[in-house]
Design a protein around this motif. Structure first.
Motif, short mmCIF file in Angstrom:
data_model
loop_
_atom_site.label_atom_id
_atom_site.label_comp_id
_atom_site.label_asym_id
_atom_site.label_seq_id
_atom_site.Cartn_x
_atom_site.Cartn_y
_atom_site.Cartn_z
N UNK A 1 -13.16 5.13 -75.61
CA UNK A 1 -13.83 5.18 -74.21
C UNK A 1 -14.96 5.31 -73.69
N UNK A 2 -15.92 4.72 -74.85
CA UNK A 2 -17.55 5.44 -74.62
C UNK A 2 -18.15 5.61 -72.81
N UNK A 3 -18.65 5.85 -72.27
CA UNK A 3 -19.23 6.63 -70.66
C UNK A 3 -20.54 5.96 -70.71
N UNK A 4 -21.00 5.27 -70.59
CA UNK A 4 -22.26 5.02 -70.13
C UNK A 4 -23.13 4.54 -68.79
N UNK A 5 -24.32 5.60 -68.89
CA UNK A 5 -25.13 5.33 -68.52
C UNK A 5 -26.49 4.85 -68.33
N UNK A 6 -27.33 5.06 -69.34
CA UNK A 6 -28.90 4.92 -69.67
C UNK A 6 -28.93 3.77 -70.87
N UNK A 7 -27.71 4.11 -71.86
CA UNK A 7 -28.21 3.11 -73.37
C UNK A 7 -27.54 1.58 -72.85
N UNK A 8 -28.24 0.80 -73.29
CA UNK A 8 -27.75 -0.39 -73.61
C UNK A 8 -26.80 -0.31 -74.38
N UNK A 9 -25.56 -1.01 -73.49
CA UNK A 9 -23.87 -1.56 -74.01
C UNK A 9 -24.61 -2.59 -74.83
N UNK A 10 -24.40 -3.42 -75.01
CA UNK A 10 -25.08 -4.25 -75.31
C UNK A 10 -25.36 -4.10 -76.92
N UNK A 11 -26.00 -2.71 -76.75
CA UNK A 11 -25.75 -2.06 -79.12
C UNK A 11 -25.79 -1.61 -78.86
N UNK A 12 -25.19 -0.44 -78.46
CA UNK A 12 -24.48 0.89 -78.57
C UNK A 12 -23.14 0.75 -77.99
N UNK A 13 -22.67 0.21 -77.65
CA UNK A 13 -20.89 0.37 -77.65
C UNK A 13 -19.57 0.55 -78.53
N UNK A 14 -18.76 0.99 -77.97
CA UNK A 14 -18.05 0.91 -79.33
C UNK A 14 -16.97 -0.20 -79.53
N UNK A 15 -17.14 -0.49 -80.49
CA UNK A 15 -16.17 -1.55 -80.61
C UNK A 15 -14.81 -1.58 -81.39
N UNK A 16 -14.14 -2.11 -81.29
CA UNK A 16 -12.76 -2.71 -82.54
C UNK A 16 -11.23 -1.87 -82.36
N UNK A 17 -10.41 -1.68 -82.28
CA UNK A 17 -8.94 -1.13 -81.95
C UNK A 17 -8.95 -0.35 -80.89
N UNK A 18 -9.28 -1.63 -79.88
CA UNK A 18 -9.57 -1.84 -78.61
C UNK A 18 -9.71 -0.51 -77.57
N UNK A 19 -11.18 -0.48 -78.30
CA UNK A 19 -12.04 0.55 -78.04
C UNK A 19 -12.62 -0.09 -76.78
N UNK A 20 -13.77 0.09 -75.57
CA UNK A 20 -14.45 -0.47 -74.78
C UNK A 20 -16.14 1.09 -74.34
N UNK A 21 -15.88 0.21 -73.09
CA UNK A 21 -17.02 1.08 -73.07
C UNK A 21 -16.41 0.71 -71.32
N UNK A 22 -17.58 1.96 -70.10
CA UNK A 22 -17.20 1.57 -69.17
C UNK A 22 -19.12 1.98 -68.29
N UNK A 23 -19.80 1.54 -67.72
CA UNK A 23 -21.32 1.79 -66.86
C UNK A 23 -20.50 2.11 -65.74
N UNK A 24 -21.71 3.77 -66.30
CA UNK A 24 -20.39 4.10 -65.02
C UNK A 24 -21.89 4.09 -63.77
N UNK A 25 -22.83 3.55 -64.15
CA UNK A 25 -23.90 2.81 -62.98
C UNK A 25 -23.59 2.15 -62.46
#
Length: 354
Positions: A310-334
């Motif tokens: 689970x990647x925690x994002x607040x600055x970087x573009x998730x469309x470019x850098x979010x983890x994927x595969x194996x059930x991975x995901x992200x949360x945009x804390x904004x």
């Protein structure tokens, strides 16, 4: 802004102006060569030294290797971390390394650039379309085909995830082959993979046991540090700790994986694991059930260890850098809360049970 930063901005603008039109080639010109084209030797250019950026090219290396099992692949990079990442990729033959600090090692820096002209390749690929150094390193080698990374931008309309930095080189490569051979390639884009051996995973299991002192519970791990504005405060992590610790402490091992800086945003409230060896860290990660990680190279390392992340994002573009595969995901804390992170942890834990 420092003088060095200003100089780097001017350099990047100048290089982009000189190189942004390099590599434009018509589909017709490529098709004319297709009947005598065979891929046996490939150069991939990604002159960057960061852990995350090097891990993010592993899907392209896998795609080329899967498509042409008998080819060899050379990598043009910066710094010393790439051989460690690709040590278990048998098709990676040579890693051509630019020094990390070119001004201090200028003679070596020039020597590496000139070395690109010594080898004949069937295909040269520049991974990052915005990289001027990548474009130049694609010009220099002898090659039947030189792919500059932005030849097929019409694919944006075809693939919703085309913008991801690991995926668009693969989609571009597939389209390149489709143009040549009129044979479309399908399937999911490979995930990031550092290719741990069974022995490494076993050592990671032992390291995890030393950290947790408990072999009966599964482990939830946290990586709390990141650079600059991507780093969440101690107070942010304390609020999160007050939620996740009472919820999971009785059923799971909870640990923190520390960065090379040996900094804990949780103030070492959990058992900690520290190593400077990225393969040792990845092996421990591979034995965890889920990892919550601030946006960083270590987040990508967790993903490359094939652990749900689970990647925690607040600055970087998730469309470019979010983890994927194996059930991975992200949360945009904004826009999302600590509770949303808990929901994602629960989702992954539920999936691993089923």
């Amino acid at each position: 802004m420092s003088l060095k930063s200003k100089a780097n901005i001017v350099r990047r603008k100048l290089m982009h102006a000189l190189t942004h039109n390099i590599g434009k080639k018509s589909v017709h010109a490529m098709q004319k060569k297709a009947n005598r084209f065979e891929i046996k030797r490939v150069l991939i250019s990604r002159p960057n030294h960061r852990l995350g950026n090097m891990l993010l090219i592993t899907p392209l290396v896998q795609e080329i290797g899967n498509t042409f099992p008998n080819c060899t692949i050379d990598l043009f990079v910066k710094g010393k971390i790439t051989p460690i990442i690709f040590q278990n990729y048998p098709q990676v033959k040579n890693i051509i390394e630019l020094p990390k600090k070119p001004l201090k090692e200028f003679k070596e820096y020039l020597s590496v650039w000139f070395s690109l002209k010594r080898t004949k390749y069937d295909l040269v690929i520049n991974v990052e379309k915005g990289s001027s150094s990548g474009r130049i390193s694609t010009i220099l080698p002898q090659a039947d085909f030189k792919f500059y990374g932005d030849d097929f931008e019409e694919l944006i309309k075809k693939y919703p995830d085309f913008g991801h930095i690991s995926k668009y080189p693969v989609y571009n490569f597939r389209r390149f082959l489709e143009v040549l051979y009129q044979k479309p390639l399908q399937g999911d884009v490979p995930v990031l993979d550092i290719k741990l051996t069974d022995a490494e995973k076993e050592q990671g299991k032992n390291d995890l046991l030393k950290t947790t002192q408990n072999s009966t519970r599964k482990t939830i791990a946290f990586f709390t540090y990141a650079t600059g504005a991507k780093c969440y405060s101690v107070e942010w992590w304390q609020t999160f700790y007050d939620l996740f610790y009472p919820k999971y402490k009785d059923d799971y091992n909870l640990i923190e994986i520390l960065p090379v800086e040996n900094i804990s945003q949780l103030e070492q409230k959990l058992p900690t694991f520290y190593s400077k060896d990225i393969r040792q860290i990845a092996a421990l990660m591979a034995n965890c059930e889920v990892i919550v990680a601030a946006d960083s190279g270590m987040m990508h390392l967790s993903s490359a260890a094939l652990t749900p992340t689970i990647g925690l994002f607040s600055v970087t573009n998730t469309d470019i850098y979010a983890p994927y595969g194996n059930g991975s995901t992200y949360v945009d804390t904004n826009f999302q809360s600590h509770t949303d992170i808990i929901k994602e942890i629960d989702r992954i834990l539920q999936q691993t049970k089923s």
